[in-house]
Enzyme design. Structure first.
Site, mmCIF file in Angstrom:
data_model
loop_
_atom_site.group_PDB
_atom_site.id
_atom_site.type_symbol
_atom_site.label_atom_id
_atom_site.label_comp_id
_atom_site.label_asym_id
_atom_site.label_seq_id
_atom_site.Cartn_x
_atom_site.Cartn_y
_atom_site.Cartn_z
ATOM 1 C CB CYS A 128 -0.944 -0.005 1.200
ATOM 2 S SG CYS A 128 -2.053 1.420 1.239
ATOM 3 C CD GLU A 170 -3.191 -0.953 -2.675
ATOM 4 O OE1 GLU A 170 -3.622 0.036 -3.308
ATOM 5 O OE2 GLU A 170 -3.300 -1.053 -1.438
#
Length: 225
Positions: A135, A207
């Site tokens: 992230c 993601e």
């Protein structure tokens, strides 16, 4: 070669696909529909709450004070610097902090955070940083790429987003995560390294799914009243 260099070779094709995604391209050229951005904003806010929880687990599992301090600092940066950006955007859209906190996680948000929390809670400190790494690292990657687009940082709405994730402060957080990963990888067997690498690959896919969720305004496939 550092362990994270080895990881990057494997995940780079996934990350390159982020830059071709319509949501990311819309951020870069300013064409992103505001409703899609608001959906991302709310979902990412509840995601960051769980992300901060992961850093807290990392602090609790840290073997020494230096690592504990790094995790605590990363949790603070998430809860304040990064989430402050979200709260600032929310005000522009007339969304209260209470509304942000009460957002129902979409299926992708819940799956992603549950995956990371499960790994962090059942494994050692190496699981925590492997789950966290994508992230922060990928947002820095995206922010720096978008900042190269002429005029992107001057956009009245999305410019602040790009400046945040392309900033030196955020790059420092990314470097802290990378260093943590390399530190815990020392002395690990090839089998252990492969397992950690696989975690980063899976979170990289998550993601992409998160950007897709925001682009398509996804929540759950069958609404329940």
């Amino acid at each position: 070669m550092k362990f994270t260099d080895r990881i990057f070779k494997r995940i780079e094709p996934i990350w390159k696909s982020y830059m071709d995604h319509p949501f990311i391209q819309g951020l870069g050229d300013g064409s992103l529909d505001e409703e899609k951005f608001k959906h991302w904003l709310k979902q990412d806010y509840v995601y960051l709450i769980e992300y901060a929880r992961l850093f807290s687990i990392g602090a609790a599992k840290s073997p020494d004070l230096q690592m504990m301090t790094t995790y605590a600092d990363l949790a603070y940066d998430t809860l304040h610097t990064e989430m402050d950006l979200h709260r600032s955007y929310a005000k522009q859209f007339g969304i209260t902090e209470e509304e942000l906190e009460q957002t129902e996680p979409a299926q992708t948000t819940l799956a992603y955070t549950s995956y990371m929390l499960n790994l962090a809670q059942k494994g050692g400190i190496e699981n925590v940083i492997a789950a966290i790494l994508t992230c922060t690292w990928s947002y820095s990657y995206i922010g720096l790429k978008l900042a190269e687009i002429e005029g992107s940082k001057d956009h009245p709405l999305y410019g602040e987003w790009i400046k945040m994730y392309a900033s030196q402060e955020f790059s420092s957080s990314k470097e802290d995560c990378i260093q943590l990963m390399n530190n815990v990888a020392e002395g690990k067997t090839e089998e252990e390294l492969q397992r950690l690498e696989d975690i980063v690959v899976k979170t990289s896919y998550y993601e992409y799914m998160f950007w897709e969720m925001a682009e398509k305004l996804e929540t759950w496939p069958v609404p329940v009243k």
